[in-house]
Design an enzyme around this catalytic site. Sequence first.
Site, PDB file in Angstrom:
ATOM      1  CD  GLU A  58      -1.583  -2.451   1.572  1.00 44.09           C
ATOM      2  OE1 GLU A  58      -2.373  -3.410   1.428  1.00 44.09           O
ATOM      3  OE2 GLU A  58      -0.430  -2.570   2.082  1.00 44.09           O
ATOM      4  NE  ARG A 167     -17.276  -7.393   4.615  1.00 43.37           N
ATOM      5  CZ  ARG A 167     -16.796  -8.375   5.375  1.00 43.37           C
ATOM      6  NH1 ARG A 167     -16.286  -8.091   6.569  1.00 43.37           N
ATOM      7  NH2 ARG A 167     -16.833  -9.623   4.946  1.00 43.37           N
TER       8      ARG A 167
END
Length: 313
Positions: A58, A167
């Site tokens: 990342e 989510r």
Amino acid sequence: MSEVKKIATRESYGNALTELGKKHEDVVVLDADLAAATKTGMFKKAFPERFIDCGIAESNLMGVAAGIATTGKVPFASTFAMFAAGRAFEQVRNSIGYPKLNVKIGATHAGISVGEDGATHQCNEDIALMRTIPGMVVINPSDDVEARAAVEAAYEHQGPVYMRFGRLAVPVINDRPDYKFEIGKGVTLREGKDVTIIATGLPVSNSLEAAEKLAADGIDAKVINIHTIKPLDEELVVAAAKETGKVVTVEEHSIIGGLGSAVCDVLAAQAPTKVLKIGINDTYGESGPAVELVKKYGLDADSIYAKVKAFCE
């Protein structure tokens, strides 16, 4: 009563990126081996030549996005919030924020509603971290309509933007003709005179439901949706505080450094007001079903209702 439509804002992110890619050839999407989860796989399928998988790296993802931005392209760097804001903080700060590069960060799976992935993946600190980066715009949409609009607005904005997506599927509450998204402008969803509830992200719909329950008890609550935490709509916050005299902030984030802290900063300086902060207290999350966690950590409609009622009494 008809079933309320629910969509996860991470789905909205994937759909919005794909639509954006059709309109703008300078859009490039990057991911960190999570395209299926972040929903950037939709963009990858439509525009494989403009999609880069940086792997589980990342920090490198943010550096690559920064480099692409210097070429005039508009990169959307995508991964879980825990990795985008947490693991890659230094690169976001020094490689994107410091040179004021036009990078858009799409951070999915934020907050405790990540569910079974547990405390290590439930990022309740990202808003606080991103707020501290000079020039960084921080957006936390409440539903599908707002998330799609946020992606479009982020593209149009010149400079770094951090967008937070969830989510868990959440109710669509902004599907009305007069809805308008503008960076830095809050939205009054319900008028009221006794207390102001200022919410962001997932708890906005629950705050609206709580306001209806409060109304049955004779408490008239104003509800404001703050989708942009930085820059904050200070004018709206101050006006509401002066109007009702009491403010409650609600966020799926730590009560330290997030929306509540931003609101308190403004009110302390401009209109000292009694404030109750509802969010994740100074604690980590835990593994469990998302809906149950939202309830356990006091962000469901019944919990918000009870806390605001006690605050008003």
